[in-house]
Each structure stands twice: as structure tokens, then as C-alpha cells.
Design a protein around this motif. Structure first.
Motif, PDB file in Angstrom:
ATOM      1  N   ASP A 144      58.471  73.973  52.782  1.00  0.00           N
ATOM      2  CA  ASP A 144      57.042  74.082  53.064  1.00  0.00           C
ATOM      3  C   ASP A 144      56.327  72.812  52.609  1.00  0.00           C
ATOM      4  N   LEU A 145      55.864  72.023  53.556  1.00  0.00           N
ATOM      5  CA  LEU A 145      55.121  70.805  53.228  1.00  0.00           C
ATOM      6  C   LEU A 145      53.657  71.078  52.907  1.00  0.00           C
ATOM      7  N   ALA A 146      53.195  72.286  53.224  1.00  0.00           N
ATOM      8  CA  ALA A 146      51.856  72.722  52.816  1.00  0.00           C
ATOM      9  C   ALA A 146      50.760  71.745  53.223  1.00  0.00           C
ATOM     10  N   GLY A 147      50.860  71.221  54.417  1.00  0.00           N
ATOM     11  CA  GLY A 147      49.809  70.353  54.932  1.00  0.00           C
ATOM     12  C   GLY A 147      49.905  68.903  54.509  1.00  0.00           C
ATOM     13  N   ARG A 148      51.022  68.490  53.927  1.00  0.00           N
ATOM     14  CA  ARG A 148      51.179  67.075  53.577  1.00  0.00           C
ATOM     15  C   ARG A 148      51.374  66.226  54.842  1.00  0.00           C
ATOM     16  N   ILE A 149      50.874  65.004  54.800  1.00  0.00           N
ATOM     17  CA  ILE A 149      50.919  64.125  55.971  1.00  0.00           C
ATOM     18  C   ILE A 149      52.342  63.622  56.205  1.00  0.00           C
ATOM     19  N   ALA A 150      52.788  63.731  57.457  1.00  0.00           N
ATOM     20  CA  ALA A 150      54.056  63.155  57.897  1.00  0.00           C
ATOM     21  C   ALA A 150      53.755  62.121  58.971  1.00  0.00           C
ATOM     22  N   LEU A 151      54.348  60.952  58.833  1.00  0.00           N
ATOM     23  CA  LEU A 151      54.112  59.845  59.753  1.00  0.00           C
ATOM     24  C   LEU A 151      55.395  59.464  60.472  1.00  0.00           C
ATOM     25  N   PRO A 152      55.302  59.014  61.718  1.00  0.00           N
ATOM     26  CA  PRO A 152      56.473  58.385  62.347  1.00  0.00           C
ATOM     27  C   PRO A 152      56.688  57.010  61.734  1.00  0.00           C
ATOM     28  N   THR A 153      57.831  56.422  61.976  1.00  0.00           N
ATOM     29  CA  THR A 153      58.144  55.123  61.386  1.00  0.00           C
ATOM     30  C   THR A 153      57.283  54.009  61.981  1.00  0.00           C
ATOM     31  N   PHE A 154      57.239  52.887  61.280  1.00  0.00           N
ATOM     32  CA  PHE A 154      56.349  51.783  61.607  1.00  0.00           C
ATOM     33  C   PHE A 154      57.045  50.710  62.446  1.00  0.00           C
ATOM     34  N   VAL A 155      56.208  49.866  63.074  1.00  0.00           N
ATOM     35  CA  VAL A 155      56.667  48.684  63.794  1.00  0.00           C
ATOM     36  C   VAL A 155      55.912  47.485  63.225  1.00  0.00           C
ATOM     37  N   ASP A 156      56.653  46.476  62.781  1.00  0.00           N
ATOM     38  CA  ASP A 156      56.088  45.303  62.104  1.00  0.00           C
ATOM     39  C   ASP A 156      56.284  44.086  63.013  1.00  0.00           C
ATOM     40  N   ALA A 157      55.213  43.637  63.660  1.00  0.00           N
ATOM     41  CA  ALA A 157      55.324  42.675  64.762  1.00  0.00           C
ATOM     42  C   ALA A 157      55.258  41.216  64.356  1.00  0.00           C
ATOM     43  N   HIS A 158      55.039  40.923  63.083  1.00  0.00           N
ATOM     44  CA  HIS A 158      54.888  39.510  62.690  1.00  0.00           C
ATOM     45  C   HIS A 158      55.349  39.358  61.245  1.00  0.00           C
ATOM     46  N   THR A 159      56.554  38.793  61.070  1.00  0.00           N
ATOM     47  CA  THR A 159      57.097  38.544  59.736  1.00  0.00           C
ATOM     48  C   THR A 159      57.777  37.168  59.723  1.00  0.00           C
ATOM     49  N   HIS A 160      58.231  36.781  58.532  1.00  0.00           N
ATOM     50  CA  HIS A 160      58.968  35.523  58.351  1.00  0.00           C
ATOM     51  C   HIS A 160      60.149  35.803  57.420  1.00  0.00           C
ATOM     52  N   LEU A 161      61.176  36.428  57.940  1.00  0.00           N
ATOM     53  CA  LEU A 161      62.307  36.811  57.102  1.00  0.00           C
ATOM     54  C   LEU A 161      63.072  35.608  56.574  1.00  0.00           C
TER      55      LEU A 161
END
Length: 436
Positions: free
Chosen positions: A65-82
Motif C-alpha cells: 500500500d503506497l497510500a497516495g505516495r507519488i510514483a514517477l516514470p523514469t527520466f530522460v536527460d538530453a544534455h550531459t557531458h559524460l
């Protein structure tokens, strides 16, 4: 506290709070922040069912039971410098400004960027991003002199190794003038043909060669079927207006591919008429714009002994209102351009809310960390739907102000229904001589 999540098998997450835009059904009850309550059935690492929450889910599986806790889909990071990441301890920026960063990186690149060094830092970054909940990244690769032939094979090997966990794209990074250097471009094209991901780019400034260099890159991208990604006007100078030149070039050539432009800092300090013209050109040309709130807040308007007068970011609200696809991203991590960061897109979103006022309504800006960058990168998103991998970020927040009030260091990330390893320890970098 987020309830314990099974390590594998079949289980139900009941009462998750998700944005209505992220669920595959027409929600009847949406709260003021755009959330709906959802029951998620996960089986063998995939979503078996996604439905509106009910009082007692009838899943034949353990119920959390997450009891209304926020769940998000995964992110996309479009600009980095690895390729630059984590060199700050061995290459600190002595002035903290843009020119100091350029000079410091150039010295460290010449002295230290072997294939092994670049590979180790890239992998460290990807393990960090994966642990924080990112599923796709575009990195810029310094493509200057001998480094071009060192870094691109490393990028290719890294991309193959991470396939199925993080979708990794890359764009070359060099000054726009170099687009007219045949020897330089022969190296770049050879590396992109062998190891690239269909993206070409450069850093643009108001130099005499700007239009000629842009046309050369546009023509090459047209021949190859590549997209374009530019660093643009990373400056507080209102006369830095290469953004408009890029848009005009795209319109004049009827360029068929995707174009992503990053930074565009000077747009925010230009006179109203030029500002409006540039925004309209971006919309007409179909450009996507990525703002880098943390790095540009750090670098721009930095003068010793003087408090900065502006935030360094571009005119994201005006661009969005004009219909431009806009987003935010991580940019640099612990290097001379930005001494901090952790490739954590939830941190980027949290700070973006503060720096760029990405709120009221919050849900309007949620695509800036997922759908908008995915569009700019040409990615399809599995999303939260039956049959898709069970990729989620579970938080202890129940509304947006709670989500952004704390860093969510206790979040639970699920990748294919399983928790990934935690971010790597900085001690791993000691072998490279770059740990603090």
C-alpha cells in the motif's frame, strides 16, 4: 517511509499517485496537481495491469500500500557531458567562470583523457544516473584533435554495454569554425560513421564563420540523415544571437531532421524586439530548446566580488508559450563548468522549479524531464502500461510541494521491477587520481 518492495516476482503497488498524463486510462478523478490514484500489478519485471485504484485490489499477489505516495516514470536527460565528469578534484576551475572552465578542461583533456580514464568516468556516471532513475541520456563528446579518435570508440563500447538499461546518444562538440576545417571534419565524420548515434553538433558563437559553418553542418546532416544538436549563446552578451541564425538556417534549408539547441542564455537579456523575434523563429523552425538551470546558474554572471544579477537561464516560459518543445537537463557534473551535480534528474527538476519557476501548475512542466527530451531525441517511451518494463521512481511525497521540498534521497527506483545498485562510491575514482 516508503514500504518495503519485493525484490522480484509478482506483486501489487496499491494507491500510487501518478500524473494522469502518465497512465493508460481516462481518469475520472484528478486532483489539483494533476494526479490520479493508480493500482499497479507487476509480474516478472513488467506491468501486468495498470488501473484506477480501488479500495481492495483483487490481485493474486502481495499487496504493498503506497497510500497516495507519488510514483514517477523514469527520466530522460538530453544534455550531459559524460567525458568531462568528475575531473574537478584534479582540475578545479580557478575562477569559477566560463573562460576558466574552458582553459582548465583543455589542460586536463590534453594531460589525462586516455581511453581508460574516459571509460571509467563514463561508466561511473551511468551507474549513478541509473540508480537515480534515468533511462535515456544524450552526452556531448569533445571532438578536438587526437581526442576525437580516443573518446568515440569508448562511447560506442559504453553504449553497447549499457544497452537495455540506459539508451545512450552522443553528439560531437567543437567550435563552429572547425566545421570548415576539412582535416578536422574528416576525423569527426569517420568517428560518427563508425561509432555515432546519428547526431551532429557544434558550439555556436557570433563569429564571422557562423553562417558558413552552420550551412556546412546542415548540409552534412542532410546527406547523412543525421539530427543536429548545438551549444548556443552560452553568454550574458545580448549581442550573442546565433540562436536566430540557426533557426533562419533551418527554415531556409527546410531541414528535415530534429534540432536541439542548448543553453541560449543570452536570449533572456536581449531587447524585447530581438527576444520576440528569436522566440518566433524557434517556433517556426521547430527547434527544441534545453535549459541547464544548475550549470548556468553556477557559471553565468559570475564576477569576483560581485553578486550575480540574473539567473543565467533562457526564456523557457516564452518559448513554451510559443509552442517550442522545451526541457531541462543535467549538463556538467563535478567538472570545471559545474562543481556539483550527480546526474540526478529529480534534483534537476527540483532546482528547475526554483530557478525557472516551473510551477503553477506543476504538471504543465513535468514533460520537461521526460516527454519533451524524448521527443527531441527521437525516442519512444514504454511508459506505464501493461506489457511495458516496470520502471518507476517511488517517493515519500504526496503532492508536488512535498516532492520538491526534500531531495527524495530515500526514493525507491525500480528498473524492470527490481531495485538497481546504489550510486557508486566516490572512492572508486581514486585509481584515476581524481578523488578529493
Amino acid at each position: 517511509m516508503i514500504p518495503a518492495i519485493p525484490s522480484a516476482g509478482r506483486f501489487a503497488l496499491a494507491g500510487a499517485r501518478m500524473l494522469a498524463a502518465h497512465v493508460p486510462f481516462a481518469a475520472e478523478s484528478v486532483d489539483r496537481d494533476g494526479f490520479v490514484l493508480v493500482d499497479l500489478l507487476i509480474d516478472d519485471g513488467r506491468f501486468a495491469d495498470v488501473a484506477a485504484a480501488v479500495a481492495a485490489p483483487a490481485a493474486d499477489a502481495p499487496r504493498i500500500d503506497l497510500a497516495g505516495r507519488i510514483a514517477l516514470p523514469t527520466f530522460v536527460d538530453a544534455h550531459t557531458h559524460l567525458d568531462k565528469a568528475h575531473i574537478w578534484p584534479r582540475a578545479p576551475n580557478p575562477t569559477g567562470d566560463f573562460m576558466g572552465a574552458l582553459d582548465t578542461v583543455a589542460r586536463d583533456r590534453a594531460a589525462n583523457w586516455t581511453a581508460a580514464d574516459v571509460a571509467a568516468r563514463m561508466d561511473f556516471c551511468l551507474r549513478t544516473a541509473f540508480a537515480h532513475g534515468t533511462s535515456a541520456i544524450r552526452t556531448h563528446i569533445d571532438s578536438i584533435g587526437p581526442q576525437t579518435r580516443i573518446s568515440w570508440p569508448v562511447l560506442s563500447e559504453t553504449r553497447d554495454r549499457w544497452k537495455g538499461r540506459i539508451e545512450l546518444q552522443a553528439a560531437p562538440l567543437f567550435k563552429i569554425e572547425s566545421a570548415l576545417d576539412e582535416t578536422h571534419m574528416a576525423d569527426v565524420v569517420a568517428m560518427l560513421d563508425a561509432h555515432g548515434t546519428g547526431v551532429l553538433g557544434a558550439v555556436t558563437f557570433m563569429v564571422p564563420e557562423l553562417s558558413e559553418g552552420l550551412n556546412a553542418l546542415f548540409a552534412l546532416a542532410e546527406r547523412k540523415g543525421w539530427d543536429l544538436d548545438f551549444h548556443v549563446d552560452e553568454s550574458a552578451d545580448p549581442e550573442a544571437r546565433s540562436l536566430s541564425v540557426i533557426a533562419e538556417t533551418a527554415l531556409g534549408r527546410r531541414f528535415p531532421g530534429r534540432i536541439l539547441v542548448g543553453h541560449c542564455c543570452s536570449l533572456a537579456v536581449q531587447p524585447d524586439d530581438e527576444h520576440k523575434r528569436a522566440v518566433e523563429l524557434c517556433a517556426r523552425a521547430g527547434l527544441s530548446v534545453v535549459s541547464l538551470p544548475m550549470c548556468n546558474l553556477f557559471l553565468q554572471d559570475r564576477q569576483a566580488g560581485r553578486t550575480p544579477r540574473w539567473r543565467g537561464v533562457t526564456a523557457l516560459h516564452e518559448l513554451s508559450d510559443a509552442g517550442v518543445n522545451v526541457m531541462i537537463a543535467s549538463d556538467n557534473v563535478r567538472d570545471p563548468f559545474y562543481a556539483y551535480g550527480d546526474l540526478d534528474m529529480l534534483e534537476v527538476w527540483r532546482e528547475g522549479v526554483r530557478v525557472l519557476h516551473l510551477d503553477y501548475p506543476f504538471a504543465r512542466w513535468a514533460p520537461a524531464v521526460r516527454e519533451a527530451p524524448a521527443k527531441a531525441m527521437g525516442l519512444g517511451l514504454d511508459g506505464v502500461r501493461p506489457g511495458a518494463p516496470a520502471d518507476l521512481i517511488l517517493t515519500d511525497a504526496r503532492e508536488f510541494t512535498q516532492l520538491f521540498a526534500r531531495p527524495q534521497a530515500d526514493r525507491v527506483v525500480l528498473r524492470a521491477g527490481r531495485r538497481p545498485p546504489p550510486p557508486p562510491d566516490y572512492a572508486e575514482l581514486e585509481a584515476l587520481g581524481i578523488a578529493s
